[in-house]
Design a protein around this motif. Structure first.
Motif, PDB file in Angstrom:
ATOM      1  N   SER A  32     -27.477 -22.634  75.093  1.00  0.00           N
ATOM      2  CA  SER A  32     -28.398 -22.726  73.966  1.00  0.00           C
ATOM      3  C   SER A  32     -29.231 -21.457  73.975  1.00  0.00           C
ATOM      4  N   GLN A  46     -33.136 -21.618  66.629  1.00  0.00           N
ATOM      5  CA  GLN A  46     -32.164 -21.964  67.657  1.00  0.00           C
ATOM      6  C   GLN A  46     -30.762 -21.593  67.229  1.00  0.00           C
ATOM      7  N   SER A  48     -26.650 -20.751  69.498  1.00  0.00           N
ATOM      8  CA  SER A  48     -25.967 -20.868  70.785  1.00  0.00           C
ATOM      9  C   SER A  48     -25.087 -19.642  70.989  1.00  0.00           C
ATOM     10  N   SER A 150     -34.654 -22.831  74.424  1.00  0.00           N
ATOM     11  CA  SER A 150     -34.691 -23.753  73.293  1.00  0.00           C
ATOM     12  C   SER A 150     -35.865 -23.454  72.374  1.00  0.00           C
ATOM     13  N   HIS A 151     -36.773 -22.559  72.814  1.00  0.00           N
ATOM     14  CA  HIS A 151     -37.865 -22.119  71.950  1.00  0.00           C
ATOM     15  C   HIS A 151     -38.287 -20.706  72.368  1.00  0.00           C
TER      16      HIS A 151
END
Length: 174
Positions: A32, A46, A48, A150-151
């Protein structure tokens, strides 16, 4: 005479193996990631990163990666061919190399380029994309894709850790 010839032949075989064998390592990872434009926290989103291929680490010569680096938010990375990535710099178990994608349609030109930093285990990834990656014209601030994150705060932390290990040639320079 035979006591001399056998060790010499063994030594020659070992040297040939070390010279020509590439010591491949199979890589299959999906991480991710967070994509963002530097100094524009509102641009963070976000995505991947999926890496599949083989890392070749010859005893003599440059480390190379043959395979694909697919960034979910970048359509060109899914349909264009990624050229072999040659590791141009290695420092404290982090590789730096060029990401180069070539169009699959005539005239088969380079479609996109960027830089990538990845640790030897392919756990941490930092990609510096050109402004062309966004199709938004010229941008004065670079695009980064960082994994695992993720952030935005996690992405900046990964960059900070990689920078402290790799050194001053790591981008961003913050």
């Amino acid at each position: 005479m035979r006591k001399v010839i056998v060790p010499i032949i063994a030594l020659i075989l070992i040297m040939l193996i070390l010279t020509f064998y590439k010591f491949p390592k199979e890589i299959h990872v999906t991480r991710s990631a967070v994509q963002f434009i530097e100094n524009q926290s509102e641009s963070a989103k976000q995505t991947s990163v999926k890496i599949d291929g083989h890392l070749y680490r010859p005893y003599f010569g440059k480390t190379t990666f043959e395979g694909t680096v697919v960034i979910d938010s970048m359509p060109f990375s899914k349909h264009d061919t990624m050229l072999e990535m040659v590791v141009s710099n290695e420092n404290n178990n982090i590789y730096q190399g060029n990401l180069t994608y070539q169009s699959n349609q005539a005239p088969y030109m380079i479609s996109n380029q960027g830089l990538i930093w990845v640790d030897k285990d392919f756990k941490n990834i930092n990609i510096w994309g050109s402004e062309q990656w966004l199709d938004e014209g010229d941008s004065t601030n670079p695009l980064y894709i960082v994994a695992p994150a993720s952030h935005l705060d996690e992405a900046v932390n990964v960059q900070s850790q990689m920078r402290s290990s790799f050194g001053e040639d790591f981008v961003p320079k913050l």
